[in-house]
Write a protein that holds these residues in place. Structure first.
Motif, PDB file in Angstrom:
ATOM      1  N   TYR A   1      22.022 -18.722  59.714  1.00 50.73           N
ATOM      2  CA  TYR A   1      20.481 -18.323  60.115  1.00 50.73           C
ATOM      3  C   TYR A   1      20.300 -17.143  59.620  1.00 50.73           C
ATOM      4  O   TYR A   1      19.131 -16.667  59.165  1.00 50.73           O
ATOM      5  CB  TYR A   1      20.573 -18.295  61.606  1.00 50.73           C
ATOM      6  CG  TYR A   1      20.778 -19.660  62.192  1.00 50.73           C
ATOM      7  CD1 TYR A   1      20.414 -20.709  61.821  1.00 50.73           C
ATOM      8  CD2 TYR A   1      21.138 -19.723  63.621  1.00 50.73           C
ATOM      9  CE1 TYR A   1      20.512 -22.050  62.365  1.00 50.73           C
ATOM     10  CE2 TYR A   1      21.219 -20.682  64.419  1.00 50.73           C
ATOM     11  CZ  TYR A   1      21.380 -22.035  63.513  1.00 50.73           C
ATOM     12  OH  TYR A   1      21.196 -23.145  64.400  1.00 50.73           O
ATOM     13  N   VAL A   2      21.091 -16.081  59.639  1.00 53.68           N
ATOM     14  CA  VAL A   2      21.071 -14.526  59.100  1.00 53.68           C
ATOM     15  C   VAL A   2      20.833 -14.679  57.531  1.00 53.68           C
ATOM     16  O   VAL A   2      20.046 -14.046  56.951  1.00 53.68           O
ATOM     17  CB  VAL A   2      21.726 -13.789  59.736  1.00 53.68           C
ATOM     18  CG1 VAL A   2      21.741 -12.359  59.143  1.00 53.68           C
ATOM     19  CG2 VAL A   2      22.115 -13.681  61.237  1.00 53.68           C
ATOM     20  N   THR A   3      21.710 -15.529  56.962  1.00 60.10           N
ATOM     21  CA  THR A   3      21.680 -15.664  55.586  1.00 60.10           C
ATOM     22  C   THR A   3      20.356 -16.084  55.105  1.00 60.10           C
ATOM     23  O   THR A   3      19.468 -15.362  54.061  1.00 60.10           O
ATOM     24  CB  THR A   3      22.388 -16.635  54.920  1.00 60.10           C
ATOM     25  OG1 THR A   3      23.809 -16.812  55.815  1.00 60.10           O
ATOM     26  CG2 THR A   3      22.843 -16.631  53.438  1.00 60.10           C
TER      27      THR A   3
ATOM     28  N   THR B   1      18.457 -17.384  66.563  1.00 56.78           N
ATOM     29  CA  THR B   1      17.913 -16.827  65.141  1.00 56.78           C
ATOM     30  C   THR B   1      17.687 -15.641  65.271  1.00 56.78           C
ATOM     31  O   THR B   1      17.099 -14.984  66.143  1.00 56.78           O
ATOM     32  CB  THR B   1      16.899 -18.072  64.813  1.00 56.78           C
ATOM     33  OG1 THR B   1      15.685 -17.689  65.633  1.00 56.78           O
ATOM     34  CG2 THR B   1      17.309 -19.417  64.886  1.00 56.78           C
ATOM     35  N   PRO B   2      17.562 -15.134  64.048  1.00 51.66           N
ATOM     36  CA  PRO B   2      16.955 -13.715  63.755  1.00 51.66           C
ATOM     37  C   PRO B   2      15.708 -13.516  64.370  1.00 51.66           C
ATOM     38  O   PRO B   2      15.341 -12.257  64.999  1.00 51.66           O
ATOM     39  CB  PRO B   2      16.987 -13.248  62.235  1.00 51.66           C
ATOM     40  CG  PRO B   2      17.909 -14.335  61.671  1.00 51.66           C
ATOM     41  CD  PRO B   2      17.940 -15.534  62.586  1.00 51.66           C
ATOM     42  N   ASP B   3      14.799 -14.519  64.590  1.00 52.18           N
ATOM     43  CA  ASP B   3      13.563 -14.164  65.307  1.00 52.18           C
ATOM     44  C   ASP B   3      13.627 -14.097  66.636  1.00 52.18           C
ATOM     45  O   ASP B   3      12.891 -13.150  67.360  1.00 52.18           O
ATOM     46  CB  ASP B   3      12.535 -15.428  65.002  1.00 52.18           C
ATOM     47  CG  ASP B   3      12.037 -15.505  63.483  1.00 52.18           C
ATOM     48  OD1 ASP B   3      12.092 -14.520  62.812  1.00 52.18           O
ATOM     49  OD2 ASP B   3      11.692 -16.417  63.219  1.00 52.18           O
TER      50      ASP B   3
ATOM     51  N   ARG C   1      16.378  -6.622  64.825  1.00 54.80           N
ATOM     52  CA  ARG C   1      15.814  -7.086  63.465  1.00 54.80           C
ATOM     53  C   ARG C   1      15.206  -6.121  62.685  1.00 54.80           C
ATOM     54  O   ARG C   1      15.366  -6.275  61.391  1.00 54.80           O
ATOM     55  CB  ARG C   1      14.232  -7.745  64.280  1.00 54.80           C
ATOM     56  CG  ARG C   1      14.660  -9.152  64.957  1.00 54.80           C
ATOM     57  CD  ARG C   1      13.379  -9.928  65.055  1.00 54.80           C
ATOM     58  NE  ARG C   1      12.151  -9.258  65.601  1.00 54.80           N
ATOM     59  CZ  ARG C   1      11.878  -8.944  66.763  1.00 54.80           C
ATOM     60  NH1 ARG C   1      12.568  -9.508  67.760  1.00 54.80           N
ATOM     61  NH2 ARG C   1      10.865  -8.175  67.347  1.00 54.80           N
ATOM     62  N   ALA C   2      15.113  -4.667  63.453  1.00 55.12           N
ATOM     63  CA  ALA C   2      14.545  -3.678  62.269  1.00 55.12           C
ATOM     64  C   ALA C   2      15.818  -3.387  61.252  1.00 55.12           C
ATOM     65  O   ALA C   2      15.761  -2.927  60.323  1.00 55.12           O
ATOM     66  CB  ALA C   2      14.252  -2.551  63.249  1.00 55.12           C
ATOM     67  N   MET C   3      17.075  -3.418  61.922  1.00 58.61           N
ATOM     68  CA  MET C   3      18.163  -3.092  61.254  1.00 58.61           C
ATOM     69  C   MET C   3      18.309  -3.650  60.096  1.00 58.61           C
ATOM     70  O   MET C   3      18.810  -3.590  58.919  1.00 58.61           O
ATOM     71  CB  MET C   3      19.319  -2.965  62.090  1.00 58.61           C
ATOM     72  CG  MET C   3      19.195  -1.777  62.981  1.00 58.61           C
ATOM     73  SD  MET C   3      19.261  -0.151  62.173  1.00 58.61           S
ATOM     74  CE  MET C   3      21.014  -0.222  61.952  1.00 58.61           C
ATOM     75  N   LEU C   4      18.075  -5.389  60.284  1.00 54.02           N
ATOM     76  CA  LEU C   4      18.407  -6.242  59.199  1.00 54.02           C
ATOM     77  C   LEU C   4      17.338  -6.082  58.286  1.00 54.02           C
ATOM     78  O   LEU C   4      17.588  -5.863  57.150  1.00 54.02           O
ATOM     79  CB  LEU C   4      18.241  -7.656  59.968  1.00 54.02           C
ATOM     80  CG  LEU C   4      19.490  -8.269  60.575  1.00 54.02           C
ATOM     81  CD1 LEU C   4      19.175  -9.452  61.503  1.00 54.02           C
ATOM     82  CD2 LEU C   4      20.613  -8.545  59.495  1.00 54.02           C
ATOM     83  N   ALA C   5      16.108  -5.865  58.531  1.00 52.60           N
ATOM     84  CA  ALA C   5      15.000  -5.531  57.729  1.00 52.60           C
ATOM     85  C   ALA C   5      15.305  -4.502  56.778  1.00 52.60           C
ATOM     86  O   ALA C   5      14.987  -4.293  55.538  1.00 52.60           O
ATOM     87  CB  ALA C   5      13.488  -5.335  58.438  1.00 52.60           C
TER      88      ALA C   5
END
Length: 219
Positions: free
Chosen positions: A63-65, A27-29, A36-40
């Motif tokens: 999960y990413v959605t 999962t993203p966590d 994680r930083a790029m997704l944020a």
């Protein structure tokens, strides 16, 4: 429009491995800090621009959605595998998930404020990537944003025999150099605004390339 031949193999393979994929994939966590930083950063960019919803293209079990939705982005998922979409709906009943292909999206012109392709373009034969990126350009609103992340390589074409859970699969992996991926994104009319290449390490066997791109406000 006739379906591209490779999609049947991808759909069948991911329908077969869906339950094991959902159980094994991180999962993203559980991602590394840079990922994680790029997704944020992408979520904040799309949310701030406020040009429309975000479609997670190749969403798998969602999960990413769900992670992006938790960051305040109106997100929904699209996947070519009906079984993956079923699992995503079961896990995240408050979100929308639909079956669809990145080569022919059932999304109106200019509808999206964001499009995410997260480890979902590497099954696409290189000669069809312009079709995918043209679709992304079409569905993004002016000022909308794309994030693409996935494995990079040196024009490698890998044919795994087995995947998650040891199931036999029939898809291929097309691993392109990061500069070529960036060039294809730009050729579709999008402007690459940032790129990050993470070298193999910490368990990763291949480089990972991440790109942020924007659809210009004016042609």
């Amino acid at each position: 429009m006739p379906e591209h031949a490779y999609l049947a193999a991808v759909r069948e393979s991911y329908d077969t491995v869906a339950a094991d994929y959902a159980a094994k994939v991180s999962t993203p966590d559980g991602l590394d800090p840079l990922s994680r930083a790029m997704l944020a950063a992408f979520a904040e960019t799309v949310r701030t621009a406020d040009r429309g919803p975000l479609a997670d293209l190749g969403c798998g079990p969602g999960y990413v959605t769900a992670h992006l939705a938790a960051l305040g982005v109106p997100a929904y998922g699209v996947d070519v595998s009906p079984r993956m979409v079923e699992l995503a709906r079961e896990a995240h009943p408050h979100l929308r998930f639909t079956v669809g292909s990145m080569t022919a999206l059932d999304i109106a012109d200019g509808e999206l404020g964001g499009a995410l392709a997260y480890y979902s373009t590497h099954h696409t034969p290189p000669e069809l990537l312009p079709v995918v990126f043209a679709e992304v350009h079409r569905v993004l609103a002016p000022g909308g944003h794309l994030m693409l992340a996935g494995w990079a390589g040196d024009d490698e074409h890998v044919h795994p025999e087995h995947a998650y859970g040891g199931h036999p699969v029939s898809y291929g992996l097309h691993l392109l150099p990061a500069p070529r991926i960036a060039a294809l994104i730009e050729e579709a009319g999008l402007t690459v605004t940032a790129r990050l290449v993470q070298e193999p390490g910490a368990g990763a066997k291949r480089p990972v390339a991440t790109f942020l791109a924007e659809k210009p406000e004016r042609p």
